[in-house]
Design a protein around this motif. Structure first.
Motif, PDB file in Angstrom:
ATOM      1  N   ILE A  30       0.858  -1.188   0.000  1.00  0.00           N
ATOM      2  CA  ILE A  30       0.000   0.000   0.000  1.00  0.00           C
ATOM      3  C   ILE A  30       0.892   1.236   0.000  1.00  0.00           C
ATOM      4  O   ILE A  30       1.798   1.348   0.834  1.00  0.00           O
ATOM      5  CB  ILE A  30      -0.908   0.055   1.250  1.00  0.00           C
ATOM      6  N   TYR A  31       0.616   2.151  -0.916  1.00  0.00           N
ATOM      7  CA  TYR A  31       1.307   3.446  -0.923  1.00  0.00           C
ATOM      8  C   TYR A  31       0.286   4.539  -0.632  1.00  0.00           C
ATOM      9  O   TYR A  31      -0.850   4.490  -1.119  1.00  0.00           O
ATOM     10  CB  TYR A  31       1.978   3.712  -2.270  1.00  0.00           C
ATOM     11  N   PHE A  32       0.712   5.502   0.180  1.00  0.00           N
ATOM     12  CA  PHE A  32      -0.195   6.601   0.530  1.00  0.00           C
ATOM     13  C   PHE A  32       0.101   7.776  -0.403  1.00  0.00           C
ATOM     14  O   PHE A  32       1.134   8.408  -0.326  1.00  0.00           O
ATOM     15  CB  PHE A  32       0.040   7.040   1.984  1.00  0.00           C
ATOM     16  N   GLY A  33      -0.863   8.053  -1.298  1.00  0.00           N
ATOM     17  CA  GLY A  33      -0.752   9.208  -2.180  1.00  0.00           C
ATOM     18  C   GLY A  33      -0.036   8.931  -3.488  1.00  0.00           C
ATOM     19  O   GLY A  33       0.604   7.886  -3.665  1.00  0.00           O
ATOM     20  N   ASN A  34      -0.147   9.890  -4.403  1.00  0.00           N
ATOM     21  CA  ASN A  34       0.543   9.794  -5.692  1.00  0.00           C
ATOM     22  C   ASN A  34       1.476  10.986  -5.884  1.00  0.00           C
ATOM     23  O   ASN A  34       1.848  11.335  -6.999  1.00  0.00           O
ATOM     24  CB  ASN A  34      -0.468   9.729  -6.845  1.00  0.00           C
ATOM     25  N   TRP A  35       1.838  11.630  -4.760  1.00  0.00           N
ATOM     26  CA  TRP A  35       2.719  12.790  -4.806  1.00  0.00           C
ATOM     27  C   TRP A  35       4.175  12.365  -4.614  1.00  0.00           C
ATOM     28  O   TRP A  35       4.483  11.213  -4.343  1.00  0.00           O
ATOM     29  CB  TRP A  35       2.306  13.802  -3.728  1.00  0.00           C
ATOM     30  N   ASN A  46       0.801  16.413   6.132  1.00  0.00           N
ATOM     31  CA  ASN A  46      -0.305  17.348   5.888  1.00  0.00           C
ATOM     32  C   ASN A  46      -1.122  16.912   4.675  1.00  0.00           C
ATOM     33  O   ASN A  46      -2.361  16.995   4.682  1.00  0.00           O
ATOM     34  CB  ASN A  46       0.236  18.762   5.682  1.00  0.00           C
ATOM     35  N   TYR A  47      -0.434  16.451   3.617  1.00  0.00           N
ATOM     36  CA  TYR A  47      -1.151  15.916   2.453  1.00  0.00           C
ATOM     37  C   TYR A  47      -2.020  14.727   2.866  1.00  0.00           C
ATOM     38  O   TYR A  47      -3.186  14.608   2.451  1.00  0.00           O
ATOM     39  CB  TYR A  47      -0.160  15.459   1.377  1.00  0.00           C
ATOM     40  N   GLU A  48      -1.441  13.841   3.662  1.00  0.00           N
ATOM     41  CA  GLU A  48      -2.156  12.634   4.081  1.00  0.00           C
ATOM     42  C   GLU A  48      -3.360  12.982   4.946  1.00  0.00           C
ATOM     43  O   GLU A  48      -4.448  12.414   4.770  1.00  0.00           O
ATOM     44  CB  GLU A  48      -1.200  11.707   4.833  1.00  0.00           C
ATOM     45  N   ARG A  78      -9.253  13.658   5.668  1.00  0.00           N
ATOM     46  CA  ARG A  78     -10.385  14.549   5.981  1.00  0.00           C
ATOM     47  C   ARG A  78     -11.348  14.649   4.802  1.00  0.00           C
ATOM     48  O   ARG A  78     -12.571  14.680   4.987  1.00  0.00           O
ATOM     49  CB  ARG A  78      -9.875  15.931   6.382  1.00  0.00           C
ATOM     50  N   ASP A  79     -10.811  14.715   3.587  1.00  0.00           N
ATOM     51  CA  ASP A  79     -11.667  14.811   2.402  1.00  0.00           C
ATOM     52  C   ASP A  79     -12.547  13.577   2.251  1.00  0.00           C
ATOM     53  O   ASP A  79     -13.697  13.673   1.808  1.00  0.00           O
ATOM     54  CB  ASP A  79     -10.807  14.980   1.138  1.00  0.00           C
ATOM     55  N   ALA A  80     -12.013  12.411   2.618  1.00  0.00           N
ATOM     56  CA  ALA A  80     -12.751  11.152   2.432  1.00  0.00           C
ATOM     57  C   ALA A  80     -13.583  10.746   3.649  1.00  0.00           C
ATOM     58  O   ALA A  80     -14.658  10.159   3.501  1.00  0.00           O
ATOM     59  CB  ALA A  80     -11.777  10.028   2.080  1.00  0.00           C
TER      60      ALA A  80
END
Length: 292
Positions: A107-112, A249-251, A256-258
């Motif tokens: 599992i990877y968190f994010g695509n940044w 902060n991105y995570e 929060r968005d989801a």
């Protein structure tokens, strides 16, 4: 006669046991052929399925028949991953998955940039296995945010304080040089003084005090000499910690968005198996109604 009856009974028992195994495997095979992932999961762990999805007790305490396919779990996991990852993509849009070997997924968190390896996806058990260290960082980051801090705020402040102290030592070099010159002059005067026996103790203490001050200034000179290297190392440390805070902060914003907050995120994780299997149950029931 009795032996014949016993032998016949044993044969019947064995025949039934084999039949049960064949029936289990044929049922599992049919479920795969028909794309019925829900039934596959039920067959893999009937006890859990009945407890968490049906909310009833299974007629079996342990489903030993599921052990028949233990050695092909990687292939089963690979097969089941398609629909599961598609489902997760809607619920957890910030997670990305990599099948690094058959049936096993990172599992990877994010695509940044600098995204984190966050753990593994257990397809068979419909469960996230998060990296404990990385998960704790995220959890702590949410908690500290309530106090207006980031995860690495205290550490960055400590390192910055050390660098500021070292810079002050560098800036005070001229002052120290003047102090050393004055102290050496005092030391020379102390050595040249002729004293009566009753003054020797006082002069000795005075001399030791001057030597102690010179030693302290020499230590500060040595620190100042290596200060630029240490300050550069500290700047590199602060950069790494600041980047980590930015990624966190991105995570946090993605969660929060989801899910609105971290508590709802954890609640969804805890009920993932039942939620997913119920979604499959709903689809299969819908297909039956459409066919009718």
């Amino acid at each position: 006669m009795e032996n014949q009856e016993q032998q016949a009974s044993a044969a019947d028992t064995l025949t039934q046991a084999i039949a049960n195994k064949l029936d289990y495997l044929s049922t599992l095979q049919a479920a795969v052929q028909h794309g019925d992932d829900r039934q596959v999961y039920e067959l893999l762990d009937q006890v859990r399925y009945y407890q968490e999805v049906k909310k009833t007790r299974s007629t079996r305490s342990v489903n030993h028949l599921a052990e028949l396919v233990d050695n092909i779990h990687p292939e089963i996991s690979h097969y089941l991953s398609d629909k599961l990852i598609d489902y997760l993509g809607h619920i957890y849009p910030f997670f990305y998955y990599e099948e690094y070997t058959t049936g096993l997924f990172h599992i990877y968190f994010g695509n940044w940039w600098d995204r984190r390896l966050f753990g593994d996806l257990d397809v068979i058990n419909v469960q996230f296995k998060f990296d404990e260290k990385e998960y704790q960082k995220l959890k702590d980051s949410f908690a500290l945010e309530a106090h207006g801090q980031r995860l690495n705020t205290a550490q960055i402040e400590s390192i910055s304080g050390q660098s500021e102290q070292l810079q002050r030592l560098v800036d005070a070099q001229t002052t120290r040089d003047n102090q050393k010159a004055d102290l050496r002059e005092q030391l020379k005067e102390n050595s040249s003084k002729s004293s009566m026996p009753w003054d020797s103790g006082k002069l000795k203490d005075e001399r030791q005090n001057i030597i102690d001050q010179l030693t302290k200034l020499a230590d500060e000179d040595e620190q100042a000499l290596n200060a630029h290297k240490t300050i550069k190392e500290n700047d590199d440390k602060i950069l790494v910690l600041s980047k980590e805070d930015t990624i966190l902060n991105y995570e946090k914003q993605s969660i929060r968005d989801a899910f609105d907050d971290f508590e709802h995120f954890e609640a969804h994780n805890a009920s993932l198996y039942a939620d997913y299997l119920n979604s499959l149950l709903g689809k299969s029931e819908g297909e039956v109604l459409n066919n009718d």
